[in-house]
Write an enzyme that holds these catalytic residues in place. Sequence first.
Site, PDB file in Angstrom:
ATOM      1  N   ASP A   1       0.882  -1.162   0.000  1.00 58.21           N
ATOM      2  CA  ASP A   1       0.000   0.000   0.000  1.00 58.21           C
ATOM      3  C   ASP A   1       0.929   1.223   0.000  1.00 58.21           C
ATOM      4  OD1 ASP A   1      -2.048   1.802   0.123  1.00 58.21           O
ATOM      5  OD2 ASP A   1      -3.029   0.928   1.874  1.00 58.21           O
TER       6      ASP A   1
HETATM    7  C1  BGC Z   1      -4.979   3.335   0.035  1.00 53.78           C
HETATM    8  C2  BGC Z   1      -5.027   2.363  -1.140  1.00 53.78           C
HETATM    9  C3  BGC Z   1      -4.858   3.127  -2.428  1.00 53.78           C
HETATM   10  C4  BGC Z   1      -3.532   3.862  -2.395  1.00 53.78           C
HETATM   11  C5  BGC Z   1      -3.251   4.667  -3.639  1.00 53.78           C
HETATM   12  C6  BGC Z   1      -3.744   4.198  -0.012  1.00 53.78           C
HETATM   13  O1  BGC Z   1      -3.864   5.222   0.918  1.00 53.78           O
HETATM   14  O2  BGC Z   1      -5.013   2.622   1.244  1.00 53.78           O
HETATM   15  O3  BGC Z   1      -6.244   1.681  -1.132  1.00 53.78           O
HETATM   16  O4  BGC Z   1      -4.934   2.258  -3.521  1.00 53.78           O
HETATM   17  O5  BGC Z   1      -3.565   4.765  -1.295  1.00 53.78           O
HETATM   18  O6  BGC Z   1      -4.068   5.771  -3.714  1.00 53.78           O
END
Ligand code: BGC
Length: 757
Positions: free
Chosen positions: A230
């Site tokens: 993530d």
């Molecule tokens: C989120 C993800 C997301 C990523 C990119 C993170 O803060 O938890 O679900 O895909 O950001 O935006």
Amino acid sequence: MIDVEKALAELTLDEKLRMLEGKDFWHTMDYPAKGIPSIEVADGPYGLRKQKGLCDHLGWNVSEKATAYPSGPSVAATFDRHLVCELGKHLAAEARSQDVDVLLGPAVNMVRTPLCGRNFEYYSEDPCLAGEIAASYVSGVQSQGVGTCIKHFAANNQEVEREFIDAEVSERALREIYLKVFETAVRKSHPWSVMTALNKVNGDYCSENRVLLRDVLRGEWGFDGLAMSDWSGVNNRVKALKSGLDLEMPYSWGISQERLRLAYDAGELSMEDIDAGVRNILNLVNRVLEGRKVHPDYSDVDHNAFSCEIAEKSAVLLKNESSILPLKRNARIAVIGDMAIHPRFKMEGSALVNPSYSAIPLDEIKAISEGEVYFASGYDENSELDDEGLAEAVSLASDSDVVVIFAGLPGGIEAEGKDRKDMMMPASHVRLIHEVSNVNGNVVVVLSNGSPVDTSWDGSVKAVLEMFLGGQMMGRAVARLLFGLATPGGKLPVSFPYRLEQNPSYLNYPGHMGVVTYSEDVFIGYRYYVTKGIDVKYPFGFGLSYTDFEISISEFRSGSAQVSLRVRVRNVGSMNGSETVQIYVAPPTGRIPRPRVELRDFARVYLCPGQECEVSFSLDTDAFSYFDEDLKDWYMAPGEYGVIVATSSRDFVDERKVMLSPKRIKHDEITGWSTIGALRATPAGAAAIERIKDTLSRSLSESARNFPIFRKNGETQDDVDRIPLRMITVLTDNSINNDIMDSIIEDANRVNLEVLG
Ligand code: BGC
């Protein structure tokens, strides 16, 4: 296409290390001179969030316009695999039109607490429903040559301290609930990538969790895609790479490369470790290059029409007293609530979409109505009390045939990085509902919310239509549903408890000193409520229709470890509509606590008045098994199981009992306090009893030689079988001393799993 092994031989160590993190916020690293292009990823699960300018992972900066489709709970509420697969195809078409290669979705974490700020992205409290929906989504997107990234692996069930909270979960609860949804999607639909969660599971960050990434995901489920972090979810890059995390996103400003380099120089990291990560990245690039050749279906279709269809099919009719819905077209209608002109239909954070359109409920109602339609805001744009607006609403309501109130959760209350404090709707909404119901007995409430809310106000209204966050066409869908141009048929993917305190996670959320213990174990959502006999406001799987159905089992067959059935459904009402047949299994009661019922399959059917159809289900060993922590495997215990045909987790239509006799029988562990009978019943039992007899018969002690174990097949067998093993020592003058008994017990425990021919 890249020749992966050749590329691995040609890339320098530094190039490889650089490749193990993103090139920028949304791209992988490229080496054009070596024929390696970069690929582009983008959020989000229910509508594209493609950023061109300033980038962020929380929805702060603007993104390109795209269709905002209905939210996670909406998609799950359809209980419609085909529709979700079609959604995937539509999403893929939009992704392709904006050069996005991999969608960062689906988001499939379980709804453990109603308070989680990202419940609007997630599907359900039930892993069977969530797993099937996720698998359909992945198949749909990937059939069009666009990749998916299933997230967040695993147990990311709250936003409070999501960056470091340690979810302490039993292996059984992980396997049966929190991992199950990923397992289903991985085994059935093979997502091209998986995103690790930010949090820890049982002590290790998910991005560094060897058990999750190597043993389970790749080892057991056969995942052959890419594991990415993530955003900013890597803490120890060396440990992460060794544990199976291929790609760090978005990037580390060179810090990770430096650390990896040092670890390599120190011999803590091998070239195989590095190549394994780079190989998975290159393989994904190859999949993308293949995928780019596919021309997606639905490139030129009307995405609004499809978004509206999902919103209609996801709407859950919670209450419809005196069949107030559908409304008469010529009724004099008061439409009340700011949300009727500023609808809340989008998610927030990384799932935020810049919608290409927004259907305004009030306008859409006016467009269909053939009577008079008036509007009053009732509360202000920020959902604060507005005395003037409230007075206007009450006066309008007192002079109308029917009132439609738009209420729910305004933006900013549930969001990425932020859980709710309680299940309450804003006081202004609740007061509006009460005051309007005082002057008009025909009130319909339309709800917009991403997670269950307290509906203790619903006694004073006639109908409640749950729209969740219904996407940019929600306004049109609502209007069509209100007037009966479409029939609600969605079913709740989450239970609505009366009070937050009833929720099984209540005493163990959000955790303490960085640890949240899932003490409720496998008893999440309805598994808890039904087992404990706790009445809820609206149960999992529940949803009304404008028409009626007759449901019956038309065929039922069972084998020793398998059941198949056919269910007939007939629309006996006067409107088109749909019903979702839900199959639950009720396990036998035993020492291992198991939920009273568990959803194992479902099918939604759409029928015209008078039309009927049959749906088939077949349940195999998996449907009757639980995860046994001693065996470290799934296990179907012998016994009588119930197979229940239902229309919700509370509304059972019919139940058939079946005796199942598995091929593998697990015996409880024998201890000194186990009985002779328990020992006798083990696979090694006969030999053990013979050994006891043999030892006793050679004893000089009279009491040993007269010990009742020598009375074969007599009436005393039961009595003998009730004697604990330890007592043999005492009752036989120590002829079988503790050492001998321990060795007998050890032998008996050696084979605690009996495999029958
Ligand atoms: C989120 C993800 C997301 C990523 C990119 C993170 O803060 O938890 O679900 O895909 O950001 O935006």
